[in-house]
Design an enzyme around this catalytic site. Structure first.
Site, PDB file in Angstrom:
ATOM      1  N   ASP A  59       0.839  -1.300  -0.069  1.00 33.37           N
ATOM      2  CA  ASP A  59      -0.128   0.001  -0.006  1.00 33.37           C
ATOM      3  C   ASP A  59       1.003   1.248  -0.018  1.00 33.37           C
ATOM      4  O   ASP A  59       1.940   1.265  -0.555  1.00 33.37           O
ATOM      5  CB  ASP A  59      -0.815   0.029   1.270  1.00 33.37           C
ATOM      6  N   HIS A  97      -3.732   6.119   3.457  1.00 29.71           N
ATOM      7  CA  HIS A  97      -4.557   4.988   3.254  1.00 29.71           C
ATOM      8  C   HIS A  97      -3.986   3.482   3.628  1.00 29.71           C
ATOM      9  O   HIS A  97      -4.543   2.709   4.127  1.00 29.71           O
ATOM     10  CB  HIS A  97      -4.554   4.713   1.611  1.00 29.71           C
ATOM     11  N   SER A 255     -11.525  -0.887  -0.348  1.00 29.21           N
ATOM     12  CA  SER A 255     -10.104  -1.044   0.199  1.00 29.21           C
ATOM     13  C   SER A 255     -10.156  -1.448   1.659  1.00 29.21           C
ATOM     14  O   SER A 255      -9.416  -1.780   2.431  1.00 29.21           O
ATOM     15  CB  SER A 255      -9.662   0.560   0.043  1.00 29.21           C
TER      16      SER A 255
END
Length: 405
Positions: A59, A97, A255
């Site tokens: 990520d 994220h 996600s």
């Protein structure tokens, strides 16, 4: 260059999300994690909390120093060229994220009943930061290989290439993961981010693809793409996670659904350490709650993930990954170039040396020796045939003459 940059940003948009502006008070965070009870995760903790299993998060990097992840990250690296060597410095346009994803997979919380707790709160994490520049395909391949070599049992990929296909370099990387019994869990993508259909790596055979649903279990039309490769469905709306700054926010997207399932995979691996990747995935899909409606597989796959059943139910073992066989796909679809390669010249057989006199004109004429060796016998044979033929003709004529008389 602008077109290439737009494609990179489109991929990053799927990796990203649109977090709500409001912060969630710390004492109310745990109550907002509705999926812990609705999807059997809290019940599964009676058997295991994922200790001994390692989840790799490919990520934007998992931030160090976050209270909810204290002690969770045991290693990491960076393939973007702009992150820290340990992968713990968030990068990119949406640096939060990776940390949000990690918190849903293996968050520890800040206390017994406070903070974000992940689906596998005792699992370990590897953080691998990647970028989305011109060589993002190569970075992903390297990241998957690195994760396998550094002890990952599960790989979480809350990202998408936004294409059905993938580069050949991914064949080798994902085959490497399969050969080492590493389960790869990938996000289906989000309609709200422009992904109408599932994109790679969620289209790769053998990968456990996660689709998203809302709090009522209905297909999330904005926070989930649809496609035939979806394995299971998990919550993708009104999720809560922690940012690198320690701030709690609500967010949406596959996600977030993906690390919830990756955490469930970790629970299964901890409860059944002898199972290979195919059977771990099989327990996940075989115990999922079927949604029933015809055609629902495009949205829900095998159904809603059920952590408790996946950990504890009696499930017959299988010999093949229910999500497909990448090696077989490669054999059929990555065939060699049909254009034949030039083969080595085959040597002509050796010929007897020519005993005759070569004719400079190139006209095929008998040599003097061949006339000597072959001419006389041929002449004798021809003479005999001529004599015998003449005698035969004479006999026939004589016979006809006698009949006429």
């Amino acid at each position: 260059m602008r077109r290439a940059l737009a494609l990179v940003l489109a991929a990053a948009a799927v990796l990203a999300f649109a977090p709500a502006a409001q912060a969630t008070p710390g004492d109310a965070v745990r109550d907002r994690e509705y999926w812990l009870d609705d999807y059997g995760i809290r019940d599964a903790w009676a058997v295991t909390r994922g200790a001994g299993v390692t989840i790799a998060i490919i990520d934007t990097g998992v931030a160090g120093g976050v209270a909810d992840l204290a002690g969770a990250v045991v290693g990491g690296t960076d393939f973007s060229g702009v992150g820290s060597p340990d992968g713990q410095r968030p990068i990119g346009e949406n640096p939060e994220h990776g940390t949000l994803v990690a918190s849903l997979a293996a968050g520890r919380g800040t206390g017994a009943t406070s903070g974000v707790i992940g689906a596998a709160p005792e699992a370990s994490l590897l953080t691998i930061s990647v970028g989305f520049d011109g060589d993002s395909d190569g970075q992903i391949a390297d990241a998957v290989t690195w994760a396998v070599d550094n002890g990952a049992d599960v790989i979480n990929m809350s990202l998408s290439r936004n294409t059905l296909d993938w580069p050949e370099s991914w064949d080798d990387a994902f085959l490497y993961a399969a050969e080492h019994d590493v389960v790869v869990v990938a996000a289906a993508g989000n309609r709200g981010s422009g992904s109408v259909e599932v994109g790679a790596p969620a289209t790769i055979p053998g990968v456990l693809t996660v689709g998203g649903v809302d709090e009522n279990g209905q297909a999330s039309w904005n926070a989930s793409a649809q496609g035939i490769t979806i394995g299971v469905a998990a919550p993708s709306e009104r999720l809560v996670g922690v940012t690198p700054a320690g701030r709690y926010i609500t967010w949406a997207g596959t996600s977030g659904a993906t690390p919830i399932v990756a955490g469930v995979v970790a629970l299964v691996r901890a409860a059944h350490p002898d199972l290979d990747a195919a059977n771990v995935i099989n327990r996940i899909v075989a115990t999922a709650h079927d949604t029933g409606p015809a055609g629902a597989d495009f949205t829900y796959g095998f159904g809603y993930v059920d952590a408790s059943a996946a950990v504890s139910a009696t499930v017959p073992e299988v010999t093949a990954n229910p999500m497909g066989d990448l090696a077989e796909w490669v054999r059929i679809n990555r065939r060699a170039d049909p254009t034949p390669e030039p083969s080595e010249a085959i040597a002509a057989p050796e010929r007897e040396p020519d005993r005759g006199v070569p004719d400079p004109t190139g006209v095929l004429l008998p040599s003097l020796v061949s006339l000597q060796l072959v001419g006389a016998p041929l002449f004798a044979v021809a003479l005999m045939v001529f004599v015998i033929g003449g005698l035969a003709v004479g006999a026939v004529r004589g016979n006809r003459s006698s009949r006429s008389r």
